[in-house]
Design an enzyme around this catalytic site. Structure first.
Site, short mmCIF file in Angstrom:
data_model
loop_
_atom_site.label_atom_id
_atom_site.label_comp_id
_atom_site.label_asym_id
_atom_site.label_seq_id
_atom_site.Cartn_x
_atom_site.Cartn_y
_atom_site.Cartn_z
N PHE A 11 -4.46 -3.37 6.45
CA PHE A 11 -5.33 -4.44 6.95
C PHE A 11 -4.51 -5.47 7.75
O PHE A 11 -4.72 -5.64 8.96
CB PHE A 11 -6.05 -5.06 5.75
N GLY A 36 -3.48 2.09 3.39
CA GLY A 36 -3.76 1.87 4.81
C GLY A 36 -4.62 3.01 5.35
O GLY A 36 -4.89 3.99 4.63
N VAL A 57 7.86 4.24 2.23
CA VAL A 57 9.10 3.44 2.35
C VAL A 57 9.79 3.25 1.01
O VAL A 57 10.89 2.68 0.96
CB VAL A 57 8.85 2.08 3.03
N LYS A 110 19.68 -4.99 7.63
CA LYS A 110 21.13 -5.27 7.60
C LYS A 110 21.89 -4.34 8.55
O LYS A 110 22.70 -4.79 9.36
CB LYS A 110 21.63 -5.09 6.15
N TYR A 150 2.12 -5.95 -9.73
CA TYR A 150 2.12 -6.51 -8.37
C TYR A 150 2.92 -7.81 -8.33
O TYR A 150 3.84 -7.97 -7.51
CB TYR A 150 0.68 -6.75 -7.93
N LYS A 154 6.54 -8.41 -6.40
CA LYS A 154 6.70 -9.34 -5.27
C LYS A 154 7.73 -10.43 -5.61
O LYS A 154 8.46 -10.88 -4.72
CB LYS A 154 5.35 -9.97 -4.93
N THR A 180 -6.94 -13.44 2.21
CA THR A 180 -7.22 -13.26 3.63
C THR A 180 -8.36 -12.25 3.77
O THR A 180 -8.50 -11.36 2.93
CB THR A 180 -5.95 -12.74 4.34
N ARG A 191 -11.95 -5.66 -3.68
CA ARG A 191 -11.76 -7.10 -3.58
C ARG A 191 -13.07 -7.80 -3.25
O ARG A 191 -14.03 -7.18 -2.81
CB ARG A 191 -10.70 -7.43 -2.53
#
Ligand code: UDP
Length: 317
Positions: A11, A36, A57, A110, A150, A154, A180, A191
């Site tokens: 999103f 996604g 990732v 890096k 979560y 974070k 958001t 949500r």
């Protein structure tokens, strides 16, 4: 700039792709598509300044050629108790992408001497005892509660980002994103906004969890993306809240969705609907963003909801 964005088909990630390309940068979007969706970036296919790489990732990341910035936006983010794309159904993946994903993204930054920005969250403040939330507040988080997968991921990601900044001199930014909304949210991610939109567009009662007295402060996605872009271009390593300080109850939010959709039905209270640790109140103090970035949100709730309803109308139809 040549920019890698993890979670680029999500999103917020996909809106960032649009913003970055619009400013003349070239973008590599990386996403494993578990939360996604490819349709969010389909309109960018075929551009020579855009590339999509399907990759998780939490595994090692390899990118050919130079990079000027790495934006780490990959993560499940919905606290829904039932949605398959919520982090409660993806607890290990969520912890991995916050920990290993952040490690890998920082490693790339890096190695390439690139700027790095972490998508953090208002969830680092947990169920806050300080209101509104300033960046200096340390938070009130249950480390073993269901939301911890979560929140703590974070918080760890923020710690890792600061360690790379302090130890390796990586040029880092941390954005703490508050609620958001806008086009490209998943209809079924559970949500409040997509749930209410889906129900209202089907003419059903919208499900307000608890008594609906809990508050949130909803930011339209274009405002958020502008704030993130300004933070990326700034030189601020400290965390910055980006969100809309206009605070409303969830009940009022549900009523606003019913208004813009002209829903003939009403509200349905679901007393046991809230997840454990669901914050009772949330509102960003955006003094830092105002001062350092000269940023504040511009889109009023009703306007943002009008724009959002067009998107959901097509999905529900
Ligand atoms: N909520 C609700 N009905 C729904 C989904 C969510 O009343 O169908 C409530 C939820 O309990 C929370 C608020 O809306 O208090 C915002 O929830 P959301 O899942 O959007 O995100 P959060 O701010 O909790 O991360």
């Amino acid at each position: 700039m040549r920019i890698l964005i993890t979670g680029g088909a999500g999103f917020i990630g996909s809106h960032l792709c649009d913003r970055l390309l619009g400013a003349g940068h070239s973008v590599i979007a990386m996403d494993n598509l578990i939360t996604g969706h490819i349709r969010n970036i389909q309109h960018l296919a075929g551009r020579d300044d855009f590339r999509f790489v399907k990759h998780n990732v939490s595994e090692d990341i390899f990118v050919d050629g130079p990079l000027d910035a790495v934006m780490h936006f990959a993560s499940p983010a919905s606290p829904s108790k039932t949605a398959p794309t919520g982090y409660l159904q993806l607890p290990i993946q969520t912890l991995k992408v916050g920990a290993l994903g952040t490690l890998h993204a920082l490693g790339v930054a890096k190695a390439k001497s690139a700027r790095f920005i972490l998508a953090s969250t208002s969830e680092v403040y947990g169920d806050p005892l300080e209101h509104p939330q300033k960046e200096t507040y340390w938070g009130h988080v249950d480390p073993v509660g269901p939301r911890s997968v979560y929140d703590e991921a974070k918080r760890f990601a923020e710690a890792l980002t600061m360690a790379y900044h302090r130890t390796h001199g990586v040029d880092t930014r941390i954005v703490r994103i508050f609620n958001t909304y806008g086009p490209r949210m998943r209809l079924r991610d559970g949500r409040a906004l997509p749930a209410f939109m889906g129900q209202a567009l089907r003419g059903e009662d919208v499900t307000v969890f608890g008594d609906g007295s809990q508050t949130r402060s909803f930011c339209y996605v274009s405002d958020l993306v502008e704030g993130i872009y300004r933070l990326l271009m700034s030189d601020t390593a400290d965390p910055v809240n980006i969100g809309n300080p206009h605070e409303i109850t969830i009940r009022e939010f549900a009523e606003a969705v019913n208004r813009v959709t002209a829903n003939p039905a009403g509200l349905r209270l679901v007393p046991d609907g809230r997840t454990q640790g669901d914050p009772q109140q949330r509102r960003p103090d955006i003094t830092r963003a105002r001062t350092l970035l000269n940023w504040e949100p511009a889109v009023p709730l009703e306007t943002g909801l009008q724009r959002t309803v067009e998107y959901f109308r097509n999905l529900v139809a």
